[in-house]
Design a protein around this motif. Structure first.
Motif, PDB file in Angstrom:
ATOM      1  N   PHE A 179     -17.511 -20.006 -25.939  1.00 25.92           N
ATOM      2  CA  PHE A 179     -16.619 -19.009 -25.336  1.00 25.92           C
ATOM      3  C   PHE A 179     -15.179 -19.510 -25.236  1.00 25.92           C
ATOM      4  O   PHE A 179     -14.241 -18.804 -25.617  1.00 25.92           O
ATOM      5  N   SER A 180     -15.027 -20.712 -24.712  1.00 28.71           N
ATOM      6  CA  SER A 180     -13.674 -21.257 -24.528  1.00 28.71           C
ATOM      7  C   SER A 180     -12.940 -21.339 -25.867  1.00 28.71           C
ATOM      8  O   SER A 180     -13.443 -21.915 -26.833  1.00 28.71           O
ATOM      9  N   GLY A 181     -11.767 -20.727 -25.937  1.00 30.29           N
ATOM     10  CA  GLY A 181     -10.970 -20.729 -27.166  1.00 30.29           C
ATOM     11  C   GLY A 181     -11.328 -19.633 -28.151  1.00 30.29           C
ATOM     12  O   GLY A 181     -10.661 -19.463 -29.179  1.00 30.29           O
ATOM     13  N   SER A 182     -12.396 -18.856 -27.851  1.00 31.79           N
ATOM     14  CA  SER A 182     -12.789 -17.760 -28.753  1.00 31.79           C
ATOM     15  C   SER A 182     -11.809 -16.599 -28.640  1.00 31.79           C
ATOM     16  O   SER A 182     -11.005 -16.530 -27.708  1.00 31.79           O
ATOM     17  N   GLU A 183     -11.891 -15.693 -29.586  1.00 36.62           N
ATOM     18  CA  GLU A 183     -11.042 -14.495 -29.581  1.00 36.62           C
ATOM     19  C   GLU A 183     -11.230 -13.716 -28.289  1.00 36.62           C
ATOM     20  O   GLU A 183     -10.270 -13.228 -27.682  1.00 36.62           O
ATOM     21  N   ASP A 184     -12.487 -13.620 -27.838  1.00 34.30           N
ATOM     22  CA  ASP A 184     -12.809 -12.889 -26.603  1.00 34.30           C
ATOM     23  C   ASP A 184     -12.159 -13.565 -25.401  1.00 34.30           C
ATOM     24  O   ASP A 184     -11.592 -12.893 -24.529  1.00 34.30           O
ATOM     25  N   CYS A 185     -12.260 -14.889 -25.358  1.00 35.44           N
ATOM     26  CA  CYS A 185     -11.701 -15.659 -24.243  1.00 35.44           C
ATOM     27  C   CYS A 185     -10.182 -15.498 -24.167  1.00 35.44           C
ATOM     28  O   CYS A 185      -9.628 -15.215 -23.097  1.00 35.44           O
ATOM     29  N   VAL A 186      -9.516 -15.666 -25.314  1.00 38.76           N
ATOM     30  CA  VAL A 186      -8.050 -15.558 -25.357  1.00 38.76           C
ATOM     31  C   VAL A 186      -7.601 -14.170 -24.910  1.00 38.76           C
ATOM     32  O   VAL A 186      -6.652 -14.018 -24.128  1.00 38.76           O
ATOM     33  N   ALA A 187      -8.306 -13.138 -25.396  1.00 32.59           N
ATOM     34  CA  ALA A 187      -7.951 -11.756 -25.039  1.00 32.59           C
ATOM     35  C   ALA A 187      -8.078 -11.529 -23.534  1.00 32.59           C
ATOM     36  O   ALA A 187      -7.215 -10.907 -22.910  1.00 32.59           O
ATOM     37  N   MET A 188      -9.153 -12.052 -22.935  1.00 37.67           N
ATOM     38  CA  MET A 188      -9.352 -11.850 -21.491  1.00 37.67           C
ATOM     39  C   MET A 188      -8.320 -12.632 -20.670  1.00 37.67           C
ATOM     40  O   MET A 188      -7.861 -12.163 -19.630  1.00 37.67           O
ATOM     41  N   GLU A 189      -7.965 -13.813 -21.145  1.00 32.23           N
ATOM     42  CA  GLU A 189      -6.931 -14.581 -20.446  1.00 32.23           C
ATOM     43  C   GLU A 189      -5.597 -13.835 -20.471  1.00 32.23           C
ATOM     44  O   GLU A 189      -4.887 -13.766 -19.466  1.00 32.23           O
ATOM     45  N   GLN A 190      -5.285 -13.246 -21.625  1.00 32.17           N
ATOM     46  CA  GLN A 190      -4.038 -12.482 -21.748  1.00 32.17           C
ATOM     47  C   GLN A 190      -4.083 -11.220 -20.890  1.00 32.17           C
ATOM     48  O   GLN A 190      -3.088 -10.848 -20.257  1.00 32.17           O
ATOM     49  N   LEU A 191      -5.247 -10.578 -20.868  1.00 28.63           N
ATOM     50  CA  LEU A 191      -5.402  -9.350 -20.070  1.00 28.63           C
ATOM     51  C   LEU A 191      -5.226  -9.663 -18.581  1.00 28.63           C
ATOM     52  O   LEU A 191      -4.495  -8.948 -17.873  1.00 28.63           O
ATOM     53  N   LEU A 192      -5.861 -10.724 -18.127  1.00 27.12           N
ATOM     54  CA  LEU A 192      -5.747 -11.091 -16.711  1.00 27.12           C
ATOM     55  C   LEU A 192      -4.327 -11.513 -16.351  1.00 27.12           C
ATOM     56  O   LEU A 192      -3.819 -11.167 -15.277  1.00 27.12           O
ATOM     57  N   GLN A 193      -3.677 -12.224 -17.265  1.00 28.13           N
ATOM     58  CA  GLN A 193      -2.288 -12.632 -17.018  1.00 28.13           C
ATOM     59  C   GLN A 193      -1.386 -11.409 -16.893  1.00 28.13           C
ATOM     60  O   GLN A 193      -0.576 -11.296 -15.966  1.00 28.13           O
ATOM     61  N   GLY A 194      -1.547 -10.476 -17.843  1.00 25.77           N
ATOM     62  CA  GLY A 194      -0.737  -9.256 -17.816  1.00 25.77           C
ATOM     63  C   GLY A 194      -0.991  -8.443 -16.564  1.00 25.77           C
ATOM     64  O   GLY A 194      -0.066  -7.905 -15.955  1.00 25.77           O
ATOM     65  N   TYR A 195      -2.252  -8.351 -16.171  1.00 30.76           N
ATOM     66  CA  TYR A 195      -2.610  -7.582 -14.964  1.00 30.76           C
ATOM     67  C   TYR A 195      -2.018  -8.242 -13.722  1.00 30.76           C
ATOM     68  O   TYR A 195      -1.445  -7.574 -12.860  1.00 30.76           O
ATOM     69  N   ASP A 196      -2.144  -9.572 -13.650  1.00 26.80           N
ATOM     70  CA  ASP A 196      -1.651 -10.311 -12.490  1.00 26.80           C
ATOM     71  C   ASP A 196      -0.132 -10.220 -12.363  1.00 26.80           C
ATOM     72  O   ASP A 196       0.411 -10.104 -11.257  1.00 26.80           O
ATOM     73  N   GLU A 197       0.552 -10.250 -13.513  1.00 20.97           N
ATOM     74  CA  GLU A 197       2.018 -10.193 -13.513  1.00 20.97           C
ATOM     75  C   GLU A 197       2.544  -8.762 -13.555  1.00 20.97           C
ATOM     76  O   GLU A 197       3.747  -8.539 -13.671  1.00 20.97           O
ATOM     77  N   GLN A 198       1.602  -7.805 -13.516  1.00 21.56           N
ATOM     78  CA  GLN A 198       1.951  -6.372 -13.544  1.00 21.56           C
ATOM     79  C   GLN A 198       2.759  -6.018 -14.786  1.00 21.56           C
ATOM     80  O   GLN A 198       3.691  -5.215 -14.744  1.00 21.56           O
TER      81      GLN A 198
END
Length: 312
Positions: free
Chosen positions: A225-244
């Motif tokens: 999971f770590s470093g996978s396409e799915d993982c990267v996408a979720m990290e970006q999604l959470l970052q964007g959500y957190d930073e509004q």
């Protein structure tokens, strides 16, 4: 058609005769009666007399039950349910199929019970999503008790999607966690990645960022999971959500990875918004405006200084 109806009534008469007792016959012949009721049901069915066919199947089921032949009784109840389905009386049909499933379990054939419940779920799904969820969960429970996790997890997946469709996100979150745990247990790790995405979307629709982040954090322990396409996408999604950051969230949610998920989850991605969407861009613009205002106010400050100097 009239010939078939007459034939059916003849079988009913024979069945009733087999059920009668006399001085020389102390016990009803349930087995022979059940056979005649079954033949009557088929004849009624061929004559498109569905109500009478249903009644004949129920009489067959009763005869088999009295004979302690539970498997055949369950089959007859299922057939009665199918007659009701053809008459578009789906809730009644499902009741008989549920009854059949209980008899299958009692008879020691749980696999058949689970498959019957799955069929009942499919029948009622267009009419009653909540009932369908209940049936799929029941079927999954039967398979799980038999340690047939691959069959169980498919049914839990059906329930999860229907819960999302009803916007029952709290229940969907619980169902998805169970689903993901099962996929992990059978070592289907790529599907675990997809379930993590579904979890994040559900939790964000619940406005629970902490739970969404926890799902991703826990998934780091899943091999690959770590470093996978799915993982990267979720990290970006959470970052964007957190930073509004509405733009970043939209970019991730409209990516093929999320767009081509199961339809119910793809809809969650499309409809996801952040609290105070676009605030980051507005803040940047406000900062720029403040900077300009500061630059514009510099000369008055100098004039104020000059004026002060003049007074001296």
């Amino acid at each position: 058609m009239a010939q078939k109806i007459n034939e059916a009534h003849e079988h009913i008469a024979k069945a009733e005769k087999y059920l009668k007792t006399s001085f020389m016959k102390w016990k009803p012949d349930y087995d022979s009666a059940a056979s005649e009721y079954a033949k009557a049901a088929v004849a009624f069915k061929n004559a498109r007399q569905l109500e009478q066919a249903k009644d004949a199947y129920l009489q067959e089921a009763e005869a088999h039950t009295n004979n302690r032949s539970l498997f055949h009784a369950a089959k007859a109840f299922e057939q009665a349910g199918m007659m009701l389905k053809d008459m578009q009386r789906l809730p009644e049909a499902v009741q008989y199929i549920e009854k059949a499933s209980m008899m299958y379990v009692e008879n020691g054939t749980p696999d058949t019970a689970a498959m019957a419940l799955d069929r009942a779920g499919k029948l009622i799904e267009p009419l009653d999503l909540a009932k369908a969820v209940h049936l799929y969960q029941q079927a999954a429970g039967v398979f799980e008790n038999e340690e047939r996790l691959r069959q169980a997890v498919e049914l839990i997946g059906k329930a999860s999607r229907l819960l999302v469709r009803q916007h029952k996100f709290d229940e969907a979150a619980v169902s998805l966690q169970k689903e993901k745990n099962m996929y992990k247990e059978i070592e289907n790790y790529p599907t675990c990645f997809k379930k993590t995405i579904a979890q994040v979307l559900v939790h964000l629709h619940r406005a629970d960022y902490v739970a969404a982040e926890k799902c991703v954090r826990e998934s780091y322990s899943i091999p690959g999971f770590s470093g996978s396409e799915d993982c990267v996408a979720m990290e970006q999604l959470l970052q964007g959500y957190d930073e509004q950051d509405e733009e970043q969230v939209s970019r991730v949610c409209s990516s093929p990875l999320l767009k081509y998920m199961d339809n119910d989850y793809a809809k969650l991605a499309i409809s996801l918004t952040v609290p105070g969407g676009g605030k980051k861009k507005l803040t940047a613009a406000a900062a720029s405006g403040d900077s300009g205002a500061s630059a514009g106010s510099a000369p008055p400050e100098e004039e104020e200084d000059e004026y002060a100097g003049g007074l001296c």
